[in-house]
Write an enzyme that holds these catalytic residues in place. Sequence first.
Site, PDB file in Angstrom:
ATOM      1  N   GLY A   8       0.831  -1.195   0.000  1.00 51.68           N
ATOM      2  CA  GLY A   8       0.000   0.000   0.000  1.00 51.68           C
ATOM      3  C   GLY A   8       0.862   1.239   0.000  1.00 51.68           C
ATOM      4  N   CYS A   9       0.327   2.325   0.488  1.00 53.98           N
ATOM      5  CA  CYS A   9       1.041   3.593   0.529  1.00 53.98           C
ATOM      6  C   CYS A   9       2.359   3.420   1.281  1.00 53.98           C
ATOM      7  CB  CYS A   9       0.190   4.673   1.195  1.00 53.98           C
ATOM      8  SG  CYS A   9       1.053   6.245   1.372  1.00 53.98           S
ATOM      9  N   PHE A  10       3.444   3.788   0.635  1.00 59.35           N
ATOM     10  CA  PHE A  10       4.751   3.505   1.223  1.00 59.35           C
ATOM     11  C   PHE A  10       5.062   4.298   2.475  1.00 59.35           C
ATOM     12  CE2 PHE A  10       6.652   5.752  -2.794  1.00 59.35           C
ATOM     13  CZ  PHE A  10       6.193   7.001  -2.400  1.00 59.35           C
TER      14      PHE A  10
END
Length: 155
Positions: A8-10
């Site tokens: 997902g969002c890093f």
Amino acid sequence: MKATFGAGCFWGVEAAFRRVPGVTGTAVGYAGGKTEQPTYEQVCTHRTGHAEVVEVDYDPEQVSYDQLLDVFWSIHNPTTKNRQGLDIGSNYRSVIFYRDEAQRAAAEASKEAVNHSGKHWRKVVTQVVPEAPFWRAEEYHQQYYDKKGIASCEI
């Protein structure tokens, strides 16, 4: 040693791994796509094929690859294809990039264990794929939560 994970969002993924004793460094970036040196804006078009990833540097005498895999599984939903929470797109896919046969075997075994754990009612869709070129993201993405004073996700 190094390990590369997409979950997902890093930003949150990096924050979680930075808290693990034995992790000596992290960098957020892009891997698994066809464009060389992609920008965040390019990756967000979903045309480059890249995933947002975190490259984790770790000391294997302090933390094992299996322990890093445990963190990986605990910080995201590995049963949603190309999505984590409100973030939708192939750049948010669940993926493990392995560097050698030992990492591949460990990743596959842990994926199978998660599939049979009963924790999720759907099948794990996480990709386990060979290492791909890692392109470091723009500097403002690095340690984003720390820079913004945002509490990191719980593991």
